[in-house]
Scaffold this active site. Sequence first.
Site, mmCIF file in Angstrom:
data_model
loop_
_atom_site.group_PDB
_atom_site.id
_atom_site.type_symbol
_atom_site.label_atom_id
_atom_site.label_comp_id
_atom_site.label_asym_id
_atom_site.label_seq_id
_atom_site.Cartn_x
_atom_site.Cartn_y
_atom_site.Cartn_z
ATOM 1 N N HIS A 1 -7.240 2.894 4.002
ATOM 2 C CA HIS A 1 -6.975 3.630 5.247
ATOM 3 C C HIS A 1 -8.280 3.878 6.042
ATOM 4 O O HIS A 1 -8.230 4.058 7.256
ATOM 5 C CB HIS A 1 -6.350 5.003 4.945
ATOM 6 N N ASP B 1 0.878 -1.179 0.000
ATOM 7 C CA ASP B 1 0.000 0.000 0.000
ATOM 8 C C ASP B 1 0.917 1.230 0.000
ATOM 9 O O ASP B 1 2.130 1.116 0.210
ATOM 10 C CB ASP B 1 -0.888 -0.003 1.251
ATOM 11 N N SER B 2 0.308 2.403 -0.196
ATOM 12 C CA SER B 2 1.087 3.635 -0.148
ATOM 13 C C SER B 2 1.588 3.918 1.263
ATOM 14 O O SER B 2 2.432 4.789 1.469
ATOM 15 C CB SER B 2 0.223 4.809 -0.603
ATOM 16 N N CYS C 1 -11.096 3.178 0.368
ATOM 17 C CA CYS C 1 -9.652 3.381 0.522
ATOM 18 C C CYS C 1 -9.275 2.543 1.734
ATOM 19 O O CYS C 1 -9.999 2.543 2.747
ATOM 20 C CB CYS C 1 -9.357 4.861 0.769
ATOM 21 N N GLU D 1 -2.799 8.450 7.740
ATOM 22 C CA GLU D 1 -1.433 7.906 7.745
ATOM 23 C C GLU D 1 -0.612 8.535 8.883
ATOM 24 O O GLU D 1 0.143 7.863 9.557
ATOM 25 C CB GLU D 1 -0.787 8.209 6.377
ATOM 26 N N CYS E 1 -4.307 -1.447 -1.857
ATOM 27 C CA CYS E 1 -4.542 -0.018 -2.034
ATOM 28 C C CYS E 1 -5.504 0.137 -3.207
ATOM 29 O O CYS E 1 -5.204 -0.330 -4.316
ATOM 30 C CB CYS E 1 -3.221 0.678 -2.334
HETATM 31 N N1 DGL Z 1 -4.782 3.112 0.924
HETATM 32 C C1 DGL Z 1 -4.819 3.803 -0.337
HETATM 33 C C2 DGL Z 1 -6.123 3.463 -1.058
HETATM 34 O O1 DGL Z 1 -6.738 2.462 -0.746
HETATM 35 C C3 DGL Z 1 -4.507 5.230 -0.022
HETATM 36 C C4 DGL Z 1 -4.266 6.096 -1.126
HETATM 37 C C5 DGL Z 1 -3.322 7.242 -0.959
HETATM 38 O O2 DGL Z 1 -2.155 7.012 -0.685
HETATM 39 O O3 DGL Z 1 -3.771 8.359 -1.250
HETATM 40 O O4 DGL Z 1 -6.546 4.118 -1.981
#
Ligand code: DGL
Length: 248
Positions: free
Chosen positions: A182, A10-11, A180, A151, A73
């Site tokens: 998160h 993930d990011s 998302c 985050e 993600c």
């Molecule tokens: N967890 C990512 C998602 O599901 C986050 C995206 C981001 O880094 O903006 O889209």
Amino acid sequence: METKKIGVFDSGIGGVTVLKEIVKFLPYEDYIYFSDSIHNPYGEKDDNTIIKICDNITQTLINQNCKCIVIACNTASAKAAKYLRNKYSNIPIIAIEPAYKMVYDYAYNKPTLVMATKGTIESEKFHMLYKKYDNHKTYLLPCVGLADIIEDGNFEKIRKYLEENISKYKGKVENVVLGCTHYPLITKEIKDILGDVQFFHGATNLAKHLKDVLEEKNLLENNRGNIQFIDSQKSKQKQERFFNILSQ
Ligand code: DGL
């Protein structure tokens, strides 16, 4: 011989909400979780940038003995899953997507709010999903910047953000799609504003699907359930939060 692992990325640490579900279904696999702090957030990056980033991460995970890749993600899935599946066609690439089909299956008649990054909401992939399962009572909300403050774990900022951006849906929606990875980390804060809404998140279905795929391809293993965490910025703080959330 070194055992084969499942690579998850993930990011940032949001994908832990996906890994948590996966581990319930596959407790005897070993995992590498890759948190891409250097490039976080993905939400407003263009398609080619995301493809390049995800390609590098996939390569890194394969080099570290991963037998399959989970894109935990939604933004990365929307923009890079197709490319990665073409390029790495010899290993399974499993990708999360906003659980809008679940609304269609289980709560079609109820007004729905889809929360996701701008990148996900504006993607071709999501557009097709939305068109296919449209319940004609859906609000699409690109939550610019929200994944970023989750985050960072700044709950004061999160509450302020939600107050400013989702209060207007209070009393208007009963379903909320957490589009998302998160966002499952802030369900309490969302409920504080919207009341007793029903949440939809794709992680459980993804975990079941992953298990089926590994079974079918004879790739299941009987390991110790070891989880290795890598952060592209080597952030110790992220590592701590990640394992904290995982153990809750
Ligand atoms: N967890 C990512 C998602 O599901 C986050 C995206 C981001 O880094 O903006 O889209």
